[in-house]
Design an enzyme around this catalytic site. Structure first.
Site, PDB file in Angstrom:
ATOM      1  N   HIS A 121      -7.410   7.007   0.046  1.00 22.54           N
ATOM      2  CA  HIS A 121      -6.096   6.374  -0.043  1.00 22.54           C
ATOM      3  C   HIS A 121      -5.999   5.109   0.811  1.00 22.54           C
ATOM      4  O   HIS A 121      -5.290   4.168   0.458  1.00 22.54           O
ATOM      5  CB  HIS A 121      -5.036   7.392   0.392  1.00 22.54           C
ATOM      6  CG  HIS A 121      -3.631   6.941   0.222  1.00 22.54           C
ATOM      7  ND1 HIS A 121      -3.122   6.484  -0.977  1.00 22.54           N
ATOM      8  CD2 HIS A 121      -2.591   6.874   1.115  1.00 22.54           C
ATOM      9  CE1 HIS A 121      -1.849   6.172  -0.835  1.00 22.54           C
ATOM     10  NE2 HIS A 121      -1.505   6.384   0.424  1.00 22.54           N
ATOM     11  N   HIS A 165       0.847  -1.196   0.000  1.00 18.63           N
ATOM     12  CA  HIS A 165       0.000   0.000   0.000  1.00 18.63           C
ATOM     13  C   HIS A 165       0.882   1.245   0.000  1.00 18.63           C
ATOM     14  O   HIS A 165       1.829   1.337   0.783  1.00 18.63           O
ATOM     15  CB  HIS A 165      -0.908   0.021   1.234  1.00 18.63           C
ATOM     16  CG  HIS A 165      -1.621   1.325   1.437  1.00 18.63           C
ATOM     17  ND1 HIS A 165      -1.440   2.120   2.549  1.00 18.63           N
ATOM     18  CD2 HIS A 165      -2.509   1.982   0.645  1.00 18.63           C
ATOM     19  CE1 HIS A 165      -2.186   3.207   2.438  1.00 18.63           C
ATOM     20  NE2 HIS A 165      -2.841   3.149   1.300  1.00 18.63           N
ATOM     21  N   SER A 166       0.598   2.196  -0.872  1.00 16.24           N
ATOM     22  CA  SER A 166       1.261   3.497  -0.865  1.00 16.24           C
ATOM     23  C   SER A 166       2.786   3.337  -0.942  1.00 16.24           C
ATOM     24  O   SER A 166       3.303   2.764  -1.894  1.00 16.24           O
ATOM     25  CB  SER A 166       0.833   4.275   0.383  1.00 16.24           C
ATOM     26  OG  SER A 166       1.200   5.635   0.303  1.00 16.24           O
ATOM     27  N   MET A 167       3.527   3.810   0.063  1.00 16.78           N
ATOM     28  CA  MET A 167       4.980   3.646   0.065  1.00 16.78           C
ATOM     29  C   MET A 167       5.368   2.180  -0.045  1.00 16.78           C
ATOM     30  O   MET A 167       6.370   1.827  -0.698  1.00 16.78           O
ATOM     31  CB  MET A 167       5.590   4.246   1.328  1.00 16.78           C
ATOM     32  CG  MET A 167       7.110   4.137   1.401  1.00 16.78           C
ATOM     33  SD  MET A 167       7.789   4.650   2.997  1.00 16.78           S
ATOM     34  CE  MET A 167       7.429   3.181   3.994  1.00 16.78           C
ATOM     35  N   GLY A 189       3.888  -0.030  -1.730  1.00 14.85           N
ATOM     36  CA  GLY A 189       3.794  -0.377  -3.136  1.00 14.85           C
ATOM     37  C   GLY A 189       5.021   0.074  -3.909  1.00 14.85           C
ATOM     38  O   GLY A 189       5.479  -0.622  -4.820  1.00 14.85           O
TER      39      GLY A 189
END
Length: 287
Positions: free
Chosen positions: A263, A101-103, A105
């Site tokens: 997000h 997820h996010s960072m 990813g």
């Protein structure tokens, strides 16, 4: 949904990390990587819904209950990628998948692009596109980081008089999230101190990165990925409405799902977690 996980500590050659283990020991090996300033609780709603997977949901170094790195500049994406590789080594996984997820990813994409022979599949949630800066701005980036580290000695972490105050602050951070999501992250991310509570996360995580990839380097990592990729994009997320991202995704053979939500859609509520899980259930080849 009832949580069923095992809390573990992983003693790597260079650092000790904390993690939650989900699923059967003989399940498909998956390492789950959370976002910036989050922790392993990021996957508390999603992981129990992915039957047949052996999920190691990490606290990245400097986050949650994992150790902080020694003094220095040490929280780059590539250092996190090395940690993930060492976790796979500890479990004896020559091939494994990544759920980011996010960072998380971004770290997953860097590792999959650098060592495609090790990564089986990539499941990404509103992340995976490295944040870039033009090559000519690299000296400015490093200068900002060095000044930030020099100034850190005079700064103190915020102290909240109650858990509720900390949860409120977390709800309205860089990426807004629901109260339930903030409470889950705060449950693992807070520690008591004189006067109330503060975050366990290393203060250095809030400083500018010493270096960022330039756009050409970031694109090269994405194009170097050889495994199947499933990307969930949140309609109100951080990647929404970015034409360069949309244009690149059209060129890459990524499976893309656009879902309603913000997000943290996989953690904000049960409906979002269920929708993300439905995308990934079809992606992972579980018998």
């Amino acid at each position: 949904m009832t949580l069923h996980f095992e809390e573990v500590r992983l003693s790597l050659p260079h650092i000790e990390l904390a993690a939650h283990l989900y699923g059967p020991e003989d399940g498909l090996p998956v390492i789950a990587l959370h976002g910036w300033l989050d922790n392993a609780m990021s996957f508390a709603r999603l992981a129990p819904r992915l039957a047949g997977l052996r999920i190691v949901a990490l606290d990245f170094a400097g986050h949650g209950h994992s150790a902080h790195r020694p003094a220095g500049l040490g929280y780059s994406h590539w250092e996190h990628a090395f940690d993930v590789l060492q976790v796979a080594e500890q479990f004896g996984w020559q091939r494994f998948s990544l759920l980011g997820h996010s960072m998380g990813g971004i770290v997953a994409v860097l590792l999959a692009g650098a060592l495609p022979e090790r990564v089986e599949r990539l499941a990404l949630i509103d992340g995976g596109m490295p944040i870039t800066r033009e090559a000519a701005e690299a000296p400015l980036q490093l200068g900002d980081a060095l000044r930030g580290h020099l100034a850190l000695a005079g700064k103190r972490k915020p102290v909240y008089e109650s858990i509720e105050r900390a949860v409120q602050a977390r709800m309205h951070g860089v990426a807004a999230l629901s109260r339930e999501a903030a409470e889950r992250l705060a449950e693992r991310g807070l520690m008591p101190v004189p006067g109330g509570y503060t975050w366990r996360a290393d203060s250095r995580l809030r400083l500018p990165y010493a270096l960022r990839l330039d756009p050409a380097q970031a694109e090269a990592f994405l194009r170097a990925v050889r495994c199947p990729v499933s990307l969930v994009l949140a309609r109100q997320g951080l990647l929404a409405g970015r034409p360069p991202v949309a244009a690149l995704l059209k060129e890459l053979s990524f499976e893309v799902h656009e879902l309603p939500g913000g997000h943290h859609l996989h953690l904000d509520d049960e409906a979002g977690a269920r929708a993300v899980a439905d995308c990934f259930k079809a992606f992972f080849p579980v018998p």
